[in-house]
Motif scaffolding. Structure first.
Motif, PDB file in Angstrom:
ATOM      1  N   ASP A 187       0.830  -1.201   0.000  1.00 64.49           N
ATOM      2  CA  ASP A 187       0.000   0.000   0.000  1.00 64.49           C
ATOM      3  C   ASP A 187       0.862   1.248   0.000  1.00 64.49           C
ATOM      4  OD1 ASP A 187       1.049  -0.400   2.499  1.00 64.49           O
ATOM      5  OD2 ASP A 187      -0.801   0.006   3.605  1.00 64.49           O
ATOM      6  N   VAL A 188       1.794   1.342  -0.953  1.00 62.78           N
ATOM      7  CA  VAL A 188       2.758   2.447  -0.936  1.00 62.78           C
ATOM      8  C   VAL A 188       2.067   3.806  -1.023  1.00 62.78           C
ATOM      9  CG1 VAL A 188       3.165   2.437  -3.448  1.00 62.78           C
ATOM     10  CG2 VAL A 188       4.957   3.230  -1.886  1.00 62.78           C
ATOM     11  N   ALA A 189       0.916   3.878  -1.697  1.00 61.85           N
ATOM     12  CA  ALA A 189       0.227   5.166  -1.816  1.00 61.85           C
ATOM     13  C   ALA A 189      -0.192   5.713  -0.453  1.00 61.85           C
ATOM     14  CB  ALA A 189      -0.992   5.039  -2.722  1.00 61.85           C
ATOM     15  N   ARG A 190      -0.491   4.832   0.503  1.00 63.06           N
ATOM     16  CA  ARG A 190      -0.887   5.294   1.829  1.00 63.06           C
ATOM     17  C   ARG A 190       0.253   6.053   2.499  1.00 63.06           C
ATOM     18  NH1 ARG A 190      -1.610   3.038   7.183  1.00 63.06           N
ATOM     19  NH2 ARG A 190      -0.195   1.363   6.606  1.00 63.06           N
ATOM     20  N   TRP A 191       1.484   5.621   2.283  1.00 62.48           N
ATOM     21  CA  TRP A 191       2.655   6.325   2.812  1.00 62.48           C
ATOM     22  C   TRP A 191       2.904   7.623   2.040  1.00 62.48           C
ATOM     23  CZ3 TRP A 191       5.084   4.698   7.180  1.00 62.48           C
ATOM     24  CH2 TRP A 191       4.744   3.418   7.641  1.00 62.48           C
ATOM     25  N   GLN A 192       2.671   7.583   0.739  1.00 61.46           N
ATOM     26  CA  GLN A 192       2.922   8.771  -0.080  1.00 61.46           C
ATOM     27  C   GLN A 192       1.941   9.898   0.227  1.00 61.46           C
ATOM     28  OE1 GLN A 192       2.785   6.637  -3.840  1.00 61.46           O
ATOM     29  NE2 GLN A 192       4.955   7.062  -4.161  1.00 61.46           N
TER      30      GLN A 192
END
Length: 343
Positions: A187-192
């Motif tokens: 879920d890289v977008a959640r960190w971005q």
């Protein structure tokens, strides 16, 4: 794997230099005076453990490399506003054995904001996103500094729009041997999106200088609150402060670097180098876009986007707007949008 760093500035130079220092195969891609300096004298990377000169292959575009290798990884580290031109140049590049880079090679977007990987996915089939926590500075051609220690940076990495795969884990292993921590996450977008909220203050710093006084800090909080309201309306999840603190812990502390002043963040550095552009359209402008899509007023982010672009276009000095002037403009923008003045 060979890493082709497209945009060997602050982030790209630090990542490329650390990979090279750990023995990995790296090509740096740059333009103009930076390209000439890298080609003539190598990359001078200053870190808390010293200054390292890396004499690496340098290119100004895919044509300089001929056919790309099937094991190449393209790391897109240009500012988001420069992404479309880079994608147009590198997407059609031929790869040994047939096909093009867009069809066959992984593209890793190591950029602020969330738009770069969406741009990439229009043409590249295998796109990876990175949430970049990497304090680095690029002000002089051929020279990059990275002040983080004991780690140079933390890079949350994953497939875009979601998921992980073996290539992500192989890249993470290479980077972790190069002074980075690289959690592979689905879920890289959640960190971005969490990083995007922090980056909304980049424009405040670029306009007025280091955010230290009460008035500047209060404005930064209001700008972030606007962003949080927009993400809530859009139903976009992001990592909370506690989860981010746990991920960072004491892994990245800033160390003074002799002869390499830290300066400001990415937008401040763009103004300092007089590039003529700044990434505000993809930071504050992302919040403005989502606000318009979901009916949430964003007067402060609208204002910062406009002012940052004006500073870049007119090549004004970073930090040259007095804080009271910006606060006054912010108050007027909020009142014009029908909002309440600050307490």
């Amino acid at each position: 794997m060979r890493y082709i760093i497209i945009g060997a500035g602050a982030v790209g130079g630090a990542v490329g230099g650390r990979l090279a220092g750990a023995g990995h195969d790296v090509v740096l891609v740059a333009r103009g005076a930076h390209y000439e300096a890298l080609r003539a004298d190598g990359l001078r990377l200053t870190t808390p453990d010293g200054t390292h000169v890396h004499r690496l292959p340098v290119a100004d575009g895919p044509g300089a490399l001929g056919e790309l290798r099937a094991d190449d990884v393209l790391v897109l580290a240009v500012k988001t506003q420069d992404g479309p031109a880079a994608l147009r140049a590198w997407g059609p590049a031929p790869v040994a054995g047939g096909g093009t880079a867009a069809e066959r090679l992984p593209l890793v977007c190591a950029q602020n904001g969330v738009e770069g990987q969406r741009q990439a996915l229009r043409t590249f089939r295998r796109v990876y996103g990175v949430c970049v926590w990497l304090p680095a500075t690029f002000l002089e051609p051929g020279a990059v500094s990275a002040a983080g220690a004991p780690l140079t940076g933390i890079l949350h990495l994953g497939r875009y729009p979601h998921g992980t795969d073996d290539t992500a884990h192989r890249m993470a292993a290479d980077l972790e041997r190069s002074r980075f921590e690289v959690p592979v996450v689905p879920d890289v977008a959640r960190w971005q999106y969490a990083k995007l909220l922090a980056n909304l203050a980049n424009a405040v710093e670029a306009l007025t200088g280091e955010i230290t006084g009460e008035a500047a800090r209060e404005l930064r909080g209001r700008v972030r609150a606007e962003g949080e309201a927009v993400l809530a309306a859009a139903g976009i999840a992001y990592t909370g402060d506690e989860e981010q603190r746990a991920a960072r812990a004491d892994k990245i502390g800033l160390r003074p670097l002799a002869g390499a002043p830290r300066g400001g963040g990415s937008s401040w550095q763009s103004l300092s180098r007089g590039t003529g552009t700044v990434e505000a359209d993809y930071l504050n402008g992302e919040i403005a876009l989502l606000g318009r899509l979901h009916g949430v007023p964003t007067p402060l982010n609208d204002l910062l986007q406009r002012l940052a672009n004006t500073f870049a276009r007119e090549r004004r000095e970073p930090g040259s707007m007095p804080v009271p002037e910006l606060v006054g403009l912010a108050e007027r923008a909020v009142l014009a949008a029908g909002g309440e003045p600050s307490p």
